[in-house]
Design a protein around this motif. Structure first.
Motif, PDB file in Angstrom:
ATOM      1  N   ASP A 106       0.814  -1.213   0.000  1.00  0.00           N
ATOM      2  CA  ASP A 106       0.000   0.000   0.000  1.00  0.00           C
ATOM      3  C   ASP A 106       0.854   1.272   0.000  1.00  0.00           C
ATOM      4  O   ASP A 106       0.318   2.383  -0.015  1.00  0.00           O
ATOM      5  CB  ASP A 106      -0.962   0.002   1.198  1.00  0.00           C
TER       6      ASP A 106
ATOM      7  N   ARG B 107      -8.384   5.597  -7.077  1.00  0.00           N
ATOM      8  CA  ARG B 107      -8.802   4.201  -7.033  1.00  0.00           C
ATOM      9  C   ARG B 107      -8.264   3.420  -8.228  1.00  0.00           C
ATOM     10  O   ARG B 107      -7.928   2.251  -8.113  1.00  0.00           O
ATOM     11  CB  ARG B 107     -10.339   4.136  -6.995  1.00  0.00           C
ATOM     12  N   HIS B 108      -8.173   4.078  -9.374  1.00  0.00           N
ATOM     13  CA  HIS B 108      -7.718   3.409 -10.596  1.00  0.00           C
ATOM     14  C   HIS B 108      -6.513   4.168 -11.145  1.00  0.00           C
ATOM     15  O   HIS B 108      -6.633   5.016 -12.027  1.00  0.00           O
ATOM     16  CB  HIS B 108      -8.852   3.345 -11.623  1.00  0.00           C
TER      17      HIS B 108
ATOM     18  N   PRO C 272      -7.559  -2.144 -10.219  1.00  0.00           N
ATOM     19  CA  PRO C 272      -7.629  -1.397  -8.958  1.00  0.00           C
ATOM     20  C   PRO C 272      -6.247  -1.055  -8.430  1.00  0.00           C
ATOM     21  O   PRO C 272      -5.251  -1.695  -8.743  1.00  0.00           O
ATOM     22  CB  PRO C 272      -8.350  -2.366  -8.021  1.00  0.00           C
ATOM     23  N   HIS C 273      -6.223  -0.042  -7.616  1.00  0.00           N
ATOM     24  CA  HIS C 273      -4.990   0.403  -6.972  1.00  0.00           C
ATOM     25  C   HIS C 273      -5.202   0.373  -5.473  1.00  0.00           C
ATOM     26  O   HIS C 273      -6.296   0.668  -4.979  1.00  0.00           O
ATOM     27  CB  HIS C 273      -4.648   1.812  -7.440  1.00  0.00           C
TER      28      HIS C 273
ATOM     29  N   HIS D 143      -4.862   1.611   2.697  1.00  0.00           N
ATOM     30  CA  HIS D 143      -5.756   0.527   2.321  1.00  0.00           C
ATOM     31  C   HIS D 143      -4.903  -0.708   2.042  1.00  0.00           C
ATOM     32  O   HIS D 143      -4.177  -0.762   1.071  1.00  0.00           O
ATOM     33  CB  HIS D 143      -6.552   0.883   1.069  1.00  0.00           C
TER      34      HIS D 143
ATOM     35  N   GLN E 123      -5.443  -3.949 -12.891  1.00  0.00           N
ATOM     36  CA  GLN E 123      -4.710  -2.706 -12.995  1.00  0.00           C
ATOM     37  C   GLN E 123      -3.600  -2.706 -14.022  1.00  0.00           C
ATOM     38  O   GLN E 123      -3.134  -3.719 -14.423  1.00  0.00           O
ATOM     39  CB  GLN E 123      -4.142  -2.405 -11.624  1.00  0.00           C
TER      40      GLN E 123
END
Length: 401
Positions: free
Chosen positions: A108, A252-253, A371-372, A377, A398
């Motif tokens: 993360d 998020r992306h 997704p990232h 997170h 991703q």
């Protein structure tokens, strides 16, 4: 520093641009030829070990070039041979560098780590050539290259202090050729990786040669010679500013954002092709630097988050090979095309192709939805069969680039 110092060293010692072309080619050819071997070696034997060995070797090769220049014994065959070895070592460095980052930081925090690395790289692009130019003027090319050799020793010392916490798979009882083939299988299997890699292959083909060869010439015609230096500095400043901002940006992306922002790289070509003068070109170069920084951080982070750790360096080496091999093709083609159709028209066409190619991968759902895991997170790290499932087309995943 090295490209500036080496260029002046060869030109001053030989007085021949032909010698300089041979030396530069001697570095580029092995870089392309050994990239896949470098990626397989990093995955097999450990990335820190490869990085330390490569930097020690580079210190020796650059030190050898410096010794030849400082003693007045310049020899084209010897300098070309040393640069050939330096190119081989660079082929081992790049995949190992990208692969070791996930072994040093939590998943993360990868975006922040890549943003910091990008900031440092982009700062050196701004200050390195200037410092090299000063050293060349004050003390000559030999001492400048000697200083470059010392920096490799410093880098090797720093790398020995790294303590990778992750671990790639233990070396398997297979040949190097088999490892390279496995890397190709992994690269081809992960759809978003090869989609974006092919895109940047095309972008490098139309952009690098056009920008490096036609850029200075057309800029001089429109705004004078001095403008080109300001254009390059503006782009470097944009890279540095956005790399620093990416440390705190939360999305998020990340791959999707990177692809959208990479389209800004077409702006300087379109501005130049439209015959616009220096203020517009400098502004366009700055904006292009902003976009390129987001794309670079997004791509590295996406690869590190979603490619299985045991294959990361090999997959990276295929990506790098596609990127690098397109550059000389574009450089060779741009001159004849400009002679046939005109420099401004070729530049405009290159900018349009760049723009379309940058956004085309977004037609793929695997690129748009990848997704990232932003800081704070903690998403599980894919491994083994789970990682395979995570990157299959049609699932939210991703990008890289």
């Amino acid at each position: 520093m090295a490209p500036v110092a080496l260029a002046f060293a060869v030109l001053n010692a030989s007085g021949s641009t032909g010698d300089l072309g041979i030396v530069l080619a001697a570095h580029m050819v092995p870089l392309l030829a050994f990239l896949l071997v470098g990626g397989a070696t990093a995955d097999r034997f450990g990335r820190r070990t490869v990085l330390v060995a490569a930097n020690l070797g580079s210190a020796l090769t650059q030190g050898g070039v410096a010794a030849l220049l400082l003693t007045g014994h310049y020899s084209l065959p010897l300098v070309a041979a040393l640069e050939f070895l330096n190119g081989v070592l660079a082929a081992f460095t790049t995949p190992a560098l990208r692969g070791i980052v996930p072994q040093l930081v939590d998943r993360d925090r990868l975006q922040q780590a890549n943003a910091l690395l990008g900031s440092m790289r982009n700062a050196t692009k701004i200050f390195g050539p200037s410092l090299s130019g000063v050293l060349v003027v004050v003390v000559g090319s030999g001492p400048a290259i000697a200083f470059d050799a010392v920096t490799y020793l410093v880098a090797a010392g720093c790398l020995t202090r790294l303590s990778p916490v992750g671990r790639v798979d233990a070396p398997r009882k297979t040949t190097m050729a088999a490892d390279i083939r496995d890397g190709w299988t992994e690269f081809r299997r992960i759809r978003w990786v090869w989609v974006v890699s092919l895109t940047f292959c095309l972008i490098n083909m139309v952009q690098t040669g056009t920008w490096q060869i036609l850029g200075p010439e057309l800029t001089r015609e429109l705004s004078g010679e001095a403008t080109w230096g300001f254009v390059l500095s503006a782009r470097g400043l944009g890279l540095l500013v956005m790399s620093s901002l990416m440390y705190r940006l939360v999305v998020r992306h990340l791959l999707r954002l990177g692809q959208l922002m990479s389209a800004l790289g077409a702006l300087p070509l379109l501005v130049l092709g439209a015959h616009l003068h220096s203020p517009w070109l400098i502004a366009g170069a700055f904006v292009a630097g902003l976009g390129s920084a987001v794309a670079a951080v997004g791509w590295d982070t996406s690869l590190q988050e979603h490619v299985p750790p045991h294959a990361l360096s090999r997959v990276s080496s295929y990506d790098d090979l596609l990127s690098y091999v397109a550059i000389p093709i574009g450089q060779l083609c741009v001159g004849p095309l400009a002679h046939r159709f005109g420099g401004f028209r070729v530049t405009t066409t290159a900018g349009l192709v760049y723009l379309v190619a940058a956004v085309a991968p977004l037609l793929s759902g695997t690129v748009r939805r990848l997704p990232h895991a932003p800081a704070g997170h903690r998403a599980p790290v894919p491994a083994g069969p789970a990682a395979d499932a995570a990157v299959r087309p049609g699932t939210p995943q991703q990008p890289a680039g």
